[in-house]
Design a protein around this motif. Structure first.
Motif, PDB file in Angstrom:
ATOM      1  N   LEU A 205      11.551 -11.343  12.004  1.00  0.00           N
ATOM      2  CA  LEU A 205      12.359 -12.440  11.470  1.00  0.00           C
ATOM      3  C   LEU A 205      13.717 -11.904  10.998  1.00  0.00           C
ATOM      4  O   LEU A 205      14.752 -12.530  11.243  1.00  0.00           O
ATOM      5  N   MET A 206      13.718 -10.742  10.351  1.00  0.00           N
ATOM      6  CA  MET A 206      14.995 -10.165   9.862  1.00  0.00           C
ATOM      7  C   MET A 206      15.935  -9.882  11.025  1.00  0.00           C
ATOM      8  O   MET A 206      17.138 -10.073  10.928  1.00  0.00           O
ATOM      9  N   GLN A 207      15.375  -9.416  12.125  1.00  0.00           N
ATOM     10  CA  GLN A 207      16.219  -9.133  13.286  1.00  0.00           C
ATOM     11  C   GLN A 207      16.862 -10.423  13.800  1.00  0.00           C
ATOM     12  O   GLN A 207      18.048 -10.472  14.091  1.00  0.00           O
ATOM     13  N   LYS A 208      16.054 -11.495  13.844  1.00  0.00           N
ATOM     14  CA  LYS A 208      16.583 -12.780  14.322  1.00  0.00           C
ATOM     15  C   LYS A 208      17.626 -13.330  13.344  1.00  0.00           C
ATOM     16  O   LYS A 208      18.630 -13.915  13.749  1.00  0.00           O
ATOM     17  N   ILE A 209      17.385 -13.121  12.056  1.00  0.00           N
ATOM     18  CA  ILE A 209      18.359 -13.543  11.035  1.00  0.00           C
ATOM     19  C   ILE A 209      19.673 -12.779  11.221  1.00  0.00           C
ATOM     20  O   ILE A 209      20.758 -13.363  11.179  1.00  0.00           O
ATOM     21  N   GLY A 210      19.554 -11.481  11.477  1.00  0.00           N
ATOM     22  CA  GLY A 210      20.753 -10.664  11.711  1.00  0.00           C
ATOM     23  C   GLY A 210      21.518 -11.156  12.926  1.00  0.00           C
ATOM     24  O   GLY A 210      22.760 -11.253  12.898  1.00  0.00           O
ATOM     25  N   GLU A 211      20.813 -11.510  13.980  1.00  0.00           N
ATOM     26  CA  GLU A 211      21.472 -12.003  15.200  1.00  0.00           C
ATOM     27  C   GLU A 211      22.150 -13.344  14.945  1.00  0.00           C
ATOM     28  O   GLU A 211      23.243 -13.609  15.434  1.00  0.00           O
ATOM     29  N   GLU A 212      21.481 -14.169  14.149  1.00  0.00           N
ATOM     30  CA  GLU A 212      22.031 -15.496  13.844  1.00  0.00           C
ATOM     31  C   GLU A 212      23.325 -15.387  13.021  1.00  0.00           C
ATOM     32  O   GLU A 212      24.323 -16.041  13.331  1.00  0.00           O
ATOM     33  N   PHE A 213      23.312 -14.534  11.987  1.00  0.00           N
ATOM     34  CA  PHE A 213      24.539 -14.363  11.191  1.00  0.00           C
ATOM     35  C   PHE A 213      25.662 -13.780  12.058  1.00  0.00           C
ATOM     36  O   PHE A 213      26.807 -14.215  11.970  1.00  0.00           O
ATOM     37  N   ALA A 214      25.310 -12.808  12.884  1.00  0.00           N
ATOM     38  CA  ALA A 214      26.331 -12.182  13.735  1.00  0.00           C
ATOM     39  C   ALA A 214      26.944 -13.229  14.667  1.00  0.00           C
ATOM     40  O   ALA A 214      28.164 -13.273  14.859  1.00  0.00           O
ATOM     41  N   ALA A 215      26.102 -14.113  15.211  1.00  0.00           N
ATOM     42  CA  ALA A 215      26.614 -15.150  16.117  1.00  0.00           C
ATOM     43  C   ALA A 215      27.494 -16.140  15.357  1.00  0.00           C
ATOM     44  O   ALA A 215      28.568 -16.530  15.837  1.00  0.00           O
ATOM     45  N   ARG A 216      27.046 -16.533  14.183  1.00  0.00           N
ATOM     46  CA  ARG A 216      27.817 -17.540  13.424  1.00  0.00           C
ATOM     47  C   ARG A 216      29.185 -17.022  12.980  1.00  0.00           C
ATOM     48  O   ARG A 216      30.105 -17.803  12.801  1.00  0.00           O
ATOM     49  N   PHE A 217      29.287 -15.706  12.777  1.00  0.00           N
ATOM     50  CA  PHE A 217      30.579 -15.148  12.341  1.00  0.00           C
ATOM     51  C   PHE A 217      31.255 -14.354  13.456  1.00  0.00           C
ATOM     52  O   PHE A 217      32.093 -13.503  13.188  1.00  0.00           O
ATOM     53  N   SER A 218      30.913 -14.667  14.706  1.00  0.00           N
ATOM     54  CA  SER A 218      31.454 -13.880  15.823  1.00  0.00           C
ATOM     55  C   SER A 218      32.958 -14.083  15.998  1.00  0.00           C
ATOM     56  O   SER A 218      33.627 -13.312  16.669  1.00  0.00           O
ATOM     57  N   ASP A 219      33.506 -15.137  15.403  1.00  0.00           N
ATOM     58  CA  ASP A 219      34.957 -15.380  15.491  1.00  0.00           C
ATOM     59  C   ASP A 219      35.752 -14.490  14.530  1.00  0.00           C
ATOM     60  O   ASP A 219      36.976 -14.486  14.563  1.00  0.00           O
ATOM     61  N   LYS A 220      35.048 -13.770  13.671  1.00  0.00           N
ATOM     62  CA  LYS A 220      35.730 -12.918  12.681  1.00  0.00           C
ATOM     63  C   LYS A 220      35.525 -11.451  13.048  1.00  0.00           C
ATOM     64  O   LYS A 220      34.459 -11.081  13.510  1.00  0.00           O
ATOM     65  N   LYS A 221      36.521 -10.652  12.790  1.00  0.00           N
ATOM     66  CA  LYS A 221      36.384  -9.211  13.080  1.00  0.00           C
ATOM     67  C   LYS A 221      35.832  -8.506  11.842  1.00  0.00           C
ATOM     68  O   LYS A 221      36.564  -7.847  11.094  1.00  0.00           O
ATOM     69  N   ILE A 222      34.530  -8.674  11.647  1.00  0.00           N
ATOM     70  CA  ILE A 222      33.906  -8.120  10.443  1.00  0.00           C
ATOM     71  C   ILE A 222      33.783  -6.607  10.555  1.00  0.00           C
ATOM     72  O   ILE A 222      33.398  -6.087  11.613  1.00  0.00           O
TER      73      ILE A 222
END
Ligand code: 5GP
Length: 194
Positions: A34-51
């Motif tokens: 679940l943590m891995q999927k959460i990490g992927e979800e956050f990364a996708a949601r903020f993919s427009d930002k150069k974090i």
């Protein structure tokens, strides 16, 4: 996030009208899939930002922040709640009042790990009154870094933190938003309705 909502419904324990316990997958035992999927979800949601850094608070933020950092290819930094013997100087510090423990902690991050060149994604497990997020935002400000936004695993929409932060134009992405815990029942706010 459907998978997360199902997990909260099946394993969450409502302790009161304001507190839900999710020790079985987030706050004590960690579900790595679940943590891995959460990490992927956050990364996708903020993919427009150069974090360049993910910033969270020990201890429950570490697993999701690490997984988000893994997907984004950037380090995860966690603010410490206790003063470490090896970390005495050269710190950004902020005060955070804990909603669940009713105590005030000083949180700290070494100046080595966040700088003005960073674009920071703040992550936390829960958003209630917004104290933890505000403390982390304070640290980002002290570092003169840019704030990309805030990722929250479980927002309690009936508490004020999310509303107040959005009014300040802070971008908040919550993966599950609880509308109510009244009567021991977990009700989610529909996605897209935030
Ligand atoms: P806030 O600072 O937004 O008022 O509260 C967020 C912090 O309090 C989170 O870091 C989390 O540790 C804790 N917290 C707030 N509400 C809950 C809750 O309902 N359940 C759990 N397990 N932690 C919570």
């Amino acid at each position: 996030m459907e998978l997360l909502e199902q997990k909260i419904l099946s394993e969450g324990k409502v302790l009161s009208d304001t507190v839900v316990k999710v020790d079985s997958f987030l706050n004590h035992q960690v579900d790595p899939v679940l943590m891995q999927k959460i990490g992927e979800e956050f990364a996708a949601r903020f993919s427009d930002k150069k974090i360049t850094k993910v910033l969270t608070l020990e201890s429950s933020g570490i697993a999701p922040a690490t997984m988000t950092g893994l997907t984004l290819g950037v380090p995860a930094v966690f603010a410490r709640k206790r003063k470490s013997l090896t970390l005495v100087d050269h710190l950004y510090t902020a005060e955070v009042h804990s909603f669940t423990k009713n105590t005030t902690n000083e949180i700290s991050v070494s100046k080595d790990y966040i700088s003005k060149d960073d674009t920071v994604l703040i992550l936390d497990d829960f958003l209630a009154n917004g104290q933890a997020v505000r403390g982390l935002m304070d640290i980002v400000k002290q570092a003169d870094a840019s704030l990309a936004g805030v990722g929250i695993i479980i927002e309690k929409g009936f508490q004020e933190g999310g509303k107040q932060l959005r009014e300040q134009d802070i971008r908040i992405e919550s993966l599950a938003t609880i509308a109510s815990l009244e009567g021991g029942k977990i009700d989610f706010k529909n996605e897209g309705a935030t």
